[in-house]
Structures are given as structure tokens and as C-alpha cells.
Design a protein around this motif. Structure first.
Motif, PDB file in Angstrom:
ATOM      1  N   GLY A 141       0.758  -1.240   0.040  1.00  0.00           N
ATOM      2  CA  GLY A 141       0.166  -0.093   0.035  1.00  0.00           C
ATOM      3  C   GLY A 141       1.033   1.224   0.014  1.00  0.00           C
ATOM      4  O   GLY A 141       0.401   2.474   0.257  1.00  0.00           O
ATOM      5  N   ALA A 142       2.278   1.049  -0.095  1.00  0.00           N
ATOM      6  CA  ALA A 142       3.024   2.243  -0.221  1.00  0.00           C
ATOM      7  C   ALA A 142       4.040   2.066  -1.227  1.00  0.00           C
ATOM      8  O   ALA A 142       5.147   1.625  -0.860  1.00  0.00           O
ATOM      9  N   GLY A 143       3.912   2.280  -2.268  1.00  0.00           N
ATOM     10  CA  GLY A 143       5.088   2.270  -3.458  1.00  0.00           C
ATOM     11  C   GLY A 143       5.285   3.910  -3.968  1.00  0.00           C
ATOM     12  O   GLY A 143       6.307   4.171  -3.455  1.00  0.00           O
ATOM     13  N   SER A 144       4.698   4.133  -4.826  1.00  0.00           N
ATOM     14  CA  SER A 144       4.753   5.623  -5.334  1.00  0.00           C
ATOM     15  C   SER A 144       4.925   6.702  -4.025  1.00  0.00           C
ATOM     16  O   SER A 144       5.540   7.574  -4.134  1.00  0.00           O
ATOM     17  N   ASP A 145       3.945   6.373  -3.313  1.00  0.00           N
ATOM     18  CA  ASP A 145       3.707   7.259  -2.067  1.00  0.00           C
ATOM     19  C   ASP A 145       4.277   6.456  -0.906  1.00  0.00           C
ATOM     20  O   ASP A 145       3.786   5.891  -0.069  1.00  0.00           O
ATOM     21  N   LEU A 146       5.764   6.601  -0.748  1.00  0.00           N
ATOM     22  CA  LEU A 146       6.600   5.782   0.236  1.00  0.00           C
ATOM     23  C   LEU A 146       6.050   6.353   1.722  1.00  0.00           C
ATOM     24  O   LEU A 146       6.191   5.367   2.403  1.00  0.00           O
ATOM     25  N   ALA A 147       5.874   7.415   1.829  1.00  0.00           N
ATOM     26  CA  ALA A 147       5.599   8.153   3.248  1.00  0.00           C
ATOM     27  C   ALA A 147       4.276   7.490   3.724  1.00  0.00           C
ATOM     28  O   ALA A 147       3.824   7.817   4.851  1.00  0.00           O
ATOM     29  N   ALA A 148       3.402   6.569   2.818  1.00  0.00           N
ATOM     30  CA  ALA A 148       2.202   6.198   3.519  1.00  0.00           C
ATOM     31  C   ALA A 148       2.568   4.683   4.112  1.00  0.00           C
ATOM     32  O   ALA A 148       1.812   3.739   4.308  1.00  0.00           O
ATOM     33  N   LEU A 149       3.869   4.363   4.060  1.00  0.00           N
ATOM     34  CA  LEU A 149       4.212   2.856   4.619  1.00  0.00           C
ATOM     35  C   LEU A 149       3.827   2.772   5.946  1.00  0.00           C
ATOM     36  O   LEU A 149       3.439   3.661   6.689  1.00  0.00           O
ATOM     37  N   ALA A 150       3.449   1.441   6.206  1.00  0.00           N
ATOM     38  CA  ALA A 150       2.837   1.072   7.502  1.00  0.00           C
ATOM     39  C   ALA A 150       3.712   0.081   8.416  1.00  0.00           C
ATOM     40  O   ALA A 150       3.185  -0.155   9.423  1.00  0.00           O
ATOM     41  N   ILE A 403      -2.257  19.237  -5.014  1.00  0.00           N
ATOM     42  CA  ILE A 403      -2.616  19.530  -3.711  1.00  0.00           C
ATOM     43  C   ILE A 403      -2.624  18.261  -2.921  1.00  0.00           C
ATOM     44  O   ILE A 403      -3.065  17.301  -3.235  1.00  0.00           O
ATOM     45  N   ARG A 404      -2.020  18.553  -1.736  1.00  0.00           N
ATOM     46  CA  ARG A 404      -1.918  17.304  -0.733  1.00  0.00           C
ATOM     47  C   ARG A 404      -2.744  17.643   0.410  1.00  0.00           C
ATOM     48  O   ARG A 404      -2.248  18.422   1.427  1.00  0.00           O
ATOM     49  N   VAL A 405      -3.761  17.143   0.481  1.00  0.00           N
ATOM     50  CA  VAL A 405      -4.876  17.290   1.567  1.00  0.00           C
ATOM     51  C   VAL A 405      -4.350  16.508   2.941  1.00  0.00           C
ATOM     52  O   VAL A 405      -4.762  16.744   3.891  1.00  0.00           O
ATOM     53  N   ASP A 406      -3.406  15.562   2.715  1.00  0.00           N
ATOM     54  CA  ASP A 406      -2.983  14.708   3.946  1.00  0.00           C
ATOM     55  C   ASP A 406      -1.630  15.557   4.565  1.00  0.00           C
ATOM     56  O   ASP A 406      -1.349  14.693   5.460  1.00  0.00           O
ATOM     57  N   LYS A 407      -1.363  16.541   4.099  1.00  0.00           N
ATOM     58  CA  LYS A 407       0.054  17.129   4.495  1.00  0.00           C
ATOM     59  C   LYS A 407       0.209  17.382   6.165  1.00  0.00           C
ATOM     60  O   LYS A 407       1.256  16.961   6.704  1.00  0.00           O
ATOM     61  N   ASP A 408      -0.744  17.527   6.545  1.00  0.00           N
ATOM     62  CA  ASP A 408      -0.940  18.102   8.114  1.00  0.00           C
ATOM     63  C   ASP A 408      -1.861  16.972   8.676  1.00  0.00           C
ATOM     64  O   ASP A 408      -2.039  17.356  10.040  1.00  0.00           O
ATOM     65  N   VAL A 409      -2.062  15.958   8.318  1.00  0.00           N
ATOM     66  CA  VAL A 409      -2.973  14.764   8.861  1.00  0.00           C
ATOM     67  C   VAL A 409      -2.076  13.914   9.470  1.00  0.00           C
ATOM     68  O   VAL A 409      -1.250  13.257   8.912  1.00  0.00           O
ATOM     69  N   ALA A 410      -2.255  13.417  10.687  1.00  0.00           N
ATOM     70  CA  ALA A 410      -1.638  12.350  11.432  1.00  0.00           C
ATOM     71  C   ALA A 410      -1.740  11.005  10.536  1.00  0.00           C
ATOM     72  O   ALA A 410      -2.898  10.781   9.984  1.00  0.00           O
ATOM     73  N   TRP A 411      -0.677  10.057  10.422  1.00  0.00           N
ATOM     74  CA  TRP A 411      -0.873   9.003   9.801  1.00  0.00           C
ATOM     75  C   TRP A 411      -2.034   8.272  10.159  1.00  0.00           C
ATOM     76  O   TRP A 411      -2.629   7.496   9.149  1.00  0.00           O
TER      77      TRP A 411
END
Length: 416
Positions: A141-150, A403-411
């Protein structure tokens, strides 16, 4: 031998490193040092590993690295001349084609963020090829968006307990070590809650499973981490600094893939150009134009890569590496397809569908069918072409960012 849970230990004794002057050596001084080294270590009479270890200890491995870490603090631009001198003497190589992740990605990251103990333990056997490396970054669930890693790392005293799954891990079945990025703080925005580690691939709880590819081979793997204990001294950078450390790795990866030093007509274009010259019966006017266009574009990309390497002598890799990697993927796919067009029915033959576990990726000594199929992965591995275009648009061309709506949202609060 490294003792798990304890400090890093040097795996082999080092030769005494001769002090150098405060001024970095110039081309003449490096040439003198190489000559003296070859006189004292005859490549034809010295065991290859012993030769490589001695070359590292003499500062002639990465000449731009610090003294004692394989270098002499010399300008990076002098490295090619040193390599050519060793090659001309018939010196053994460290087979960079088998350890590209270690040499091109792990080493510069360790140099930038590692402790002195980590650098001295890890860099020498990495360069000599005694220890191979892989990269535990991408997840289902975190390839191109590496920062989404779990993948979670939870601190337990002086160690971290890691659980999660990584995927598309090249050569994990051959690796001794891995560069690993994890989630250590789910209560902060995704880019700020990551921490970077060196992971022992032989540790209990590390399971490597092959992923069969369209080529029939399984150079890629998925890696499952179940209660893997990683000592805190295996951490690279500060806790929570994982995104910054990972960015250094990724920038070096793109340079390693798309900006490597190559002679004219190397790689896929060399295969096609030789085919065009040696098989005149395959030529048609339309294909002549296509081969010429591909040759010109490949040469332009090669020269651009040379300019990029010259820029690197003055600092760290930047977004230019993304452009080099993007061009490499596009050209490799186009040229491998052009080879099949030239060969016609002959190009449809495939040498071996048996699932193999290769030790390296080889485009030049395999069949045209393999090259065509394997090139499809070039636009995904090392950063997808879509993401690289975003990087170029924002950081090179200065265009507005997405536009990045998740920039300031806790993971933890992001939709999963």
C-alpha cells in the motif's frame, strides 16, 4: 562476524592506513599512489578478495570518500581515471552489477547519516562485495507514495521490534543486509513519523518469498517482517528522520539507474546497433529512421548523464537524477521493442520460462524476448515515471505542486 544485539564489529582485519596530507590528492598524486599499490599487489598473484580489501584500505576504492573509509578525500571527478588504471592492470572487480543497491544507494546513505562505527563496519565489506544489500522500502500500500508505509517499529529498550511487509525487493534472496524504513510514530503526519534502519536479513522473523515476473524469473521478492528485533545501533539518522534519510537514498538510486557512466553504444542501443550492422537483411527504410532516432536520443541521454556526474562532484544528487532515470526507462523500453521489430518472428523466441533466482539483472547476454519483457519494469522500479515527472515539474521547472490534503494529518487518521 557481527554479533546480533551487540556493537558492529569489523569482519576482517584492516591494513594500516597511511596518513595523507591535509590537502586532498590531485590527479598526479593519485596516479602515483595507484602505481605504488599495483607494484605492491600484483593483480595476477594476489587473491581477489585480499586485493579488494587492500585497495579499500589504501583509499583507492571511492577516492572521494574520507580517509579510512575507502577514500582519500580527493575530488570525485578523479574516480574514473583510477578505475581505468586498475582495469588496465587486470585488477579484480567487486562486481558492481551484483550489488548495485549496496554501492549506489546504501553506501552514500551510510556515509551521510551513519555513525563512525557503522561506517567502519559496513562500508568495507559492502565495497569488496563480501556483503550484498537489498532495499526494504515499497509496500503493497506504499509504493509511489513511500511516506504512506505501514511497517511498524516499536521501541523496546535498546532495540526495536519490527512488523510489516515489503514488496518488489530486488535480490533479497542474496542479501546480507537491507536498508529499511519504518513507521515509528503514527500520531504525526506521515512524512515525520518514519525512522530508517539497517536490517540483518538473516535475523529471526525475516522471511523472503519469491515473486515470479513476466520474464519467468524471480529477481524480485516480497519480505515479511515478524517481530524482528533490530538493535538501536542499527538506526541510521535520528528517530523520526526517516523521510530525510530515505530521500538521500532515492536521489542516489535514480542517479545509479539513469546516470551511470557508460561508453558510447553500451547497453540496449549497442545491441540494436550491432544487429543493424551485422544483419543487413533485416533493414528497411522505416526501421533505418527508427534506429537512427533511437541512437541519437540514447547518445544525448548518455552525454546528459555525464554532465550530471560532473555536477555531482560539487555536491549531492538532486532532482536531475529523476530526469536521467526517466529518460533511461523510456529509451530502454523503446529500444528493446525496436530490437523485436528488427528481428520479426525470430524475436518472439524465448530462451527459458523456468523460474530462476538470478544473482544479477543482465540485459546484454540474454535473449531479445527477455530484454523486451524485463524493460517493462524500468518505468516502475526506482521511482515510477509518473512520480518522476511530478518531481521534475515541481523542483526543476518550478510548476505548482499537486494539492496534498494529507500534508498535516496524522498518519493514523489517514484512510487506509
Amino acid at each position: 562476524m557481527f554479533v546480533r544485539g551487540g556493537p558492529f564489529a569489523t569482519p576482517a582485519p584492516r591494513a594500516e592506513v597511511r596518513p595523507v596530507s591535509t590537502a586532498p590528492p590531485d590527479a598526479d598524486e593519485l596516479s602515483r599512489r595507484v602505481g605504488e599499490f599495483l607494484a605492491a599487489h600484483d593483480p595476477s598473484a594476489t587473491e581477489p578478495l585480499e586485493f579488494l580489501r587492500a585497495r579499500f584500505d589504501a583509499g583507492l576504492a571511492w577516492v572521494h570518500y574520507p580517509e579510512g573509509l575507502g577514500g582519500l578525500g580527493a575530488p570525485r571527478a578523479l574516480q574514473p581515471a583510477v578505475d581505468r588504471r586498475f582495469a588496465k592492470a587486470g585488477a579484480p572487480t567487486n562486481h558492481p552489477e551484483r550489488n548495485g543497491i549496496g554501492l549506489g544507494m546504501a553506501a552514500p546513505t551510510i556515509l551521510a547519516f551513519g555513525t563512525e562505527e557503522q561506517k567502519r563496519r559496513l562500508l568495507r565489506p559492502l565495497w569488496t562485495g563480501e556483503e550484498r544489500w537489498c532495499q526494504l522500502f515499497s509496500e503493497p500500500g506504499a509504493g509511489s507514495d513511500l511516506a504512506a508505509l505501514a511497517t511498524r517499529a516499536v521501541r523496546d529498550g535498546d532495540r526495536w521490534i519490527v512488523n510489516g511487509q515489503k514488496v518488489w525487493t530486488s535480490m533479497a534472496h542474496e542479501a546480507r543486509w537491507a536498508i529499511l524504513v519504518t513507521r515509528t510514530d503514527p500520531d504525526v503526519p506521515k512524512h515525520r513519523g518514519m525512522t530508517y534502519f539497517v536490517c540483518d536479513m538473516t535475523a529471526p522473523g525475516v522471511e523472503v518469498r519469491p515473486l515470479r515476473q513476466i520474464t519467468g524469473e524471480a529477481e524480485f521478492n516480497e519480505v515479511f517482517l515478524t517481530d524482528v528485533a533490530i538493535p538501536d545501533e542499527h538506526r541510521l539518522g535520528e528517530v523520526g528522520q526517516g523521510w530525510q534519510v530515505s530521500t538521500t537514498t532515492l536521489m542516489n538510486e535514480r542517479v545509479a539507474i539513469g546516470g551511470a557512466a557508460t561508453p558510447r553504444e553500451s547497453g540496449m542501443i549497442g545491441v540494436v546497433a550491432s544487429l543493424w550492422r551485422d544483419r543487413p537483411e533485416l533493414r528497411t527504410p522505416g526501421l533505418h529512421d527508427a534506429v537512427l532516432r533511437a541512437w541519437v536520443e540514447t547518445e544525448a541521454a548518455r552525454l546528459t548523464g555525464e554532465r550530471l556526474r560532473q555536477q555531482l562532484t560539487a555536491g549531492q544528487p538532486g532532482p536531475e537524477g529523476s530526469g536521467a532515470k526517466l529518460a533511461f526507462a523510456k529509451l530502454n523500453q523503446e529500444v528493446s521493442g525496436l530490437e523485436l521489430e528488427l528481428l520479426g518472428d525470430e524475436g518472439l523466441r524465448y530462451d527459458d520460462w523456468t523460474m530462476r533466482r538470478p544473482t544479477e539483472v543482465d540485459f546484454t547476454r540474454r535473449s531479445p524476448g527477455y530484454r523486451y519483457l524485463r524493460a517493462k519494469g524500468n518505468s516502475i522500479e526506482g521511482g515510477t515515471s509518473e512520480i518522476l515527472r511530478n518531481i521534475i515539474a515541481e523542483r526543476v521547472l518550478g510548476l505548482p505542486g499537486e494539492i496534498r490534503v494529507d500534508k498535516d494529518v496524522a498518519w493514523k487518521d489517514l484512510p487506509k
